[in-house]
Design an enzyme around this catalytic site. Sequence first.
Site, PDB file in Angstrom:
ATOM      1  CB  CYS A   2      -1.071   0.046   1.308  1.00 25.98           C
ATOM      2  SG  CYS A   2      -1.985  -1.620   1.301  1.00 25.98           S
ATOM      3  NE  ARG A  28       4.706   1.554  -1.421  1.00 18.98           N
ATOM      4  CZ  ARG A  28       5.568   1.565  -0.653  1.00 18.98           C
ATOM      5  NH1 ARG A  28       6.726   2.285  -0.821  1.00 18.98           N
ATOM      6  NH2 ARG A  28       5.361   1.024   0.458  1.00 18.98           N
ATOM      7  CD1 TRP A  76      -0.635  -5.251  -4.089  1.00 12.66           C
ATOM      8  CD2 TRP A  76      -0.358  -6.294  -2.063  1.00 12.66           C
ATOM      9  NE1 TRP A  76      -0.026  -6.476  -4.358  1.00 12.66           N
ATOM     10  CE2 TRP A  76       0.234  -7.358  -2.992  1.00 12.66           C
ATOM     11  CE3 TRP A  76      -0.057  -6.912  -0.933  1.00 12.66           C
ATOM     12  CZ2 TRP A  76       0.793  -8.705  -2.996  1.00 12.66           C
ATOM     13  CZ3 TRP A  76       0.443  -8.060  -0.754  1.00 12.66           C
ATOM     14  CH2 TRP A  76       0.995  -8.768  -1.710  1.00 12.66           C
ATOM     15  CG  ASN A 102       1.651  -0.580   4.005  1.00  9.85           C
ATOM     16  OD1 ASN A 102       1.049  -1.640   3.711  1.00  9.85           O
ATOM     17  ND2 ASN A 102       2.946  -0.130   3.588  1.00  9.85           N
ATOM     18  N   GLY A 103      -0.207  -2.591   6.486  1.00  9.60           N
ATOM     19  CA  GLY A 103       0.241  -3.353   7.472  1.00  9.60           C
ATOM     20  C   GLY A 103      -0.965  -4.138   7.571  1.00  9.60           C
ATOM     21  CD  GLU A 488      17.185 -12.055 -10.286  1.00  8.90           C
ATOM     22  OE1 GLU A 488      16.728 -12.717  -9.473  1.00  8.90           O
ATOM     23  OE2 GLU A 488      16.598 -11.227 -10.855  1.00  8.90           O
ATOM     24  CE  LYS A 492      13.784  -9.827 -12.297  1.00  7.69           C
ATOM     25  NZ  LYS A 492      14.357 -10.257 -10.955  1.00  7.69           N
ATOM     26  CD  GLU A 495       9.987 -10.718 -10.523  1.00  5.83           C
ATOM     27  OE1 GLU A 495       9.419 -10.117  -9.729  1.00  5.83           O
ATOM     28  OE2 GLU A 495      11.280 -10.356 -10.676  1.00  5.83           O
ATOM     29  CG  HIS A 511      20.287 -35.942  -9.040  1.00  5.68           C
ATOM     30  ND1 HIS A 511      20.625 -37.100  -8.556  1.00  5.68           N
ATOM     31  CD2 HIS A 511      21.423 -35.217  -9.195  1.00  5.68           C
ATOM     32  CE1 HIS A 511      21.868 -37.504  -8.541  1.00  5.68           C
ATOM     33  NE2 HIS A 511      22.428 -36.082  -8.856  1.00  5.68           N
ATOM     34  CE  LYS A 608      11.369  -2.358  -6.857  1.00  5.36           C
ATOM     35  NZ  LYS A 608      11.985  -3.173  -7.579  1.00  5.36           N
TER      36      LYS A 608
HETATM   37  C1  AGP Z   1      12.371  -9.324  -7.583  1.00  3.29           C
HETATM   38  O1  AGP Z   1      12.123  -9.268  -9.008  1.00  3.29           O
HETATM   39  C2  AGP Z   1      10.978  -9.448  -6.727  1.00  3.29           C
HETATM   40  N1  AGP Z   1      10.083  -8.041  -7.032  1.00  3.29           N
HETATM   41  C3  AGP Z   1      11.136  -9.647  -5.286  1.00  3.29           C
HETATM   42  O2  AGP Z   1      11.680 -10.913  -5.409  1.00  3.29           O
HETATM   43  C4  AGP Z   1      11.989  -8.770  -4.294  1.00  3.29           C
HETATM   44  O3  AGP Z   1      13.482  -9.211  -4.893  1.00  3.29           O
HETATM   45  C5  AGP Z   1      11.928  -9.235  -3.132  1.00  3.29           C
HETATM   46  O4  AGP Z   1      10.461  -8.942  -2.766  1.00  3.29           O
HETATM   47  C6  AGP Z   1      13.121  -8.670  -1.984  1.00  3.29           C
HETATM   48  O5  AGP Z   1      12.537  -7.373  -1.943  1.00  3.29           O
HETATM   49  P1  AGP Z   1      13.551  -6.467  -1.374  1.00  3.29           P
HETATM   50  O6  AGP Z   1      14.873  -6.442  -2.114  1.00  3.29           O
HETATM   51  O7  AGP Z   1      13.294  -4.930  -1.413  1.00  3.29           O
HETATM   52  O8  AGP Z   1      13.865  -6.981   0.130  1.00  3.29           O
END
Ligand code: AGP
Length: 613
Positions: A2, A28, A76, A102-103, A488, A492, A495, A511, A608
């Site tokens: 949020c 965000r 959110w 937010n929370g 990674e 990418k 997501e 395996h 984010k």
């Molecule tokens: C990465 O592309 C994602 N958006 C997500 O995995 C992110 O890396 C993760 O939430 C950690 O966020 P931070 O680096 O702000 O702690």
Amino acid sequence: MCGIVGVYLRQDACLPILVAGLRVLEYRGYDSVGVGVLQGPEVVVRKRAGRIEELEKALGQGDLSDASIGIGHSRWATHGAPTDDNAHPHTDVAGRVAVVHNGIIENYLEMRRELEEKGVVLSSETDTEIIAHLIAEELDCGVALDQAVHRALGRLQGYYALAVLIGGDRPQLVCARKGPPICVTATEQGAFLASDALALLPHGREIVFLEDGDVAVLAPASITVRDADGRVVERPARRIDWDAQASDKGGWPHYMLKEIHEQADVVGRCSKGRVNLARGAVELGGRGFTDHELRKIARVQFLACGTALHAALVGRYMLEGLAGIASDVDFASEFRYRQPVLSPQTLAIGVSQSGETADTLAALRLAKELGCSQLAICNSIGSSMVREADSSILIEAGPEIGVASTKAFIGMLVAVYLFAIRAGRARGVLSEKAARGRLEELHKVRPYVERLYGEDMSARVEGLARRHVKAKGFLFIGRGVNYPIALEGALKLKEISYKHAEGYPAGEMKHGPIAMIEPEMTTVVLASNDAVASKVRQNIEQVRARGGPVICVGSDAESMAVADEAVEVPEVGPWLSPLLNVIPLQLFSYFIARELGCDIDKPRNLAKSVTVE
Ligand code: AGP
């Protein structure tokens, strides 16, 4: 997560500022949005499910242009679907108190029952709404708003960043924090609050970050902060030099593509002032980096989530290889529920772009309780993680707006590489000559990075994406320092394109995963010209022998020769190939997502910064 904004202006209209602030925070991730402003003594709320454009339509019905005090929120959804009723702000029954939050309030069901037993009719499914009713109850006892907020919050369990607005004959704007961030600034024009410093930059750069338990009262040009015990405190202002325009797309089609193209600069900025090539030395300012302190470290425990965890996995190879420090990496969300056995000589390294990820913060706090010193490798100077850790290394990536992390990742890798060299020199594991060699290799990275997202390379990767966009799934494999890059690359792609993709250590293929190989399953292999190159080549042969198409990314010519398709990457030192190999993977996921018409900067279901569990 949020987004929260709030303003108390001397006389200017607050709505344009609230909406502009919400737009800055759009990155965000959100699914509903709203504002609450004071029109005379009245609290007026406008809120809608969907994007800010929906809210602007609602604001067009009626004239709120004379309001100078208000709050705004992009939600959110956690409790309750994204609907108009569940959007924030939420008000008490009389409509006197408006709250944005937010929370998560963990005891909200109990409080909800308590309120309903008193005859309060709630109008939403959210946990937030109960905060408005509790504050109204406290105000009915005749206390001032900041005390009412303080007392109401004392009845809640959980965590929050919130802003509260009350109308009537004494309009007041208050914000409070326990967990997710809230920051404030005051100028001649008025006082401003937000959940993210980026939204305050158009108004001021001297930003105050509230601490857990703080409640702040905003007035036209002043802010009074009280701590958890109700004492007035002075919180230090931090200067945020980020370019306010940096959170602008600047003509790029997506923030993600813009940020991929900023990575060469990030390598430069993260190294700047920290490398003394002539002496083969790394200088990391601030606390925690004396030779004595670095020699005391018996082991390192990396804690992170998502992409940051992948950077930590590369960091483990760097610390073991360059500094001789035994290192572990754990998902922060797992670590915090283990019973980890750590010694006071363990250094807990939190890696995080935002510095506000709830799981990573909680894991670091547990490590602190267990006697560990903490180092934050982070992109956000005013974040909780930087403020709570004993020491920090800022990655200088600038604001990262795209939900899919790219430039922050390369900044994390540079930071942990520099730390490893610094520690290696302090512990006598790395000679001056060897360190100079490693730093010279880092110096070569920047032009290579630029070349890898240059026009020719981008066109090549775009062609690969077009040829493989219809694959039913993707397997990313790598060995050694490139195993985390396989993870990674898969993350990418998942997501932002929602395609199924898995990252695996290449040695694990036999395996299990090799059972998935078929013509419709594309395998992306990371193959650098390093100690494990011949093993990786065997993996490529195994996949091809079963009819699986292979894309090879790296500097090992023989691996590229046996693959179906290849993306050549310049050769660099053994610990730096991840910084280069990741770039074609970032572009690959970008082009596939674009082919599929996905919302690249705001992927579905993602935020984010995950400031809740
Ligand atoms: C990465 O592309 C994602 N958006 C997500 O995995 C992110 O890396 C993760 O939430 C950690 O966020 P931070 O680096 O702000 O702690």
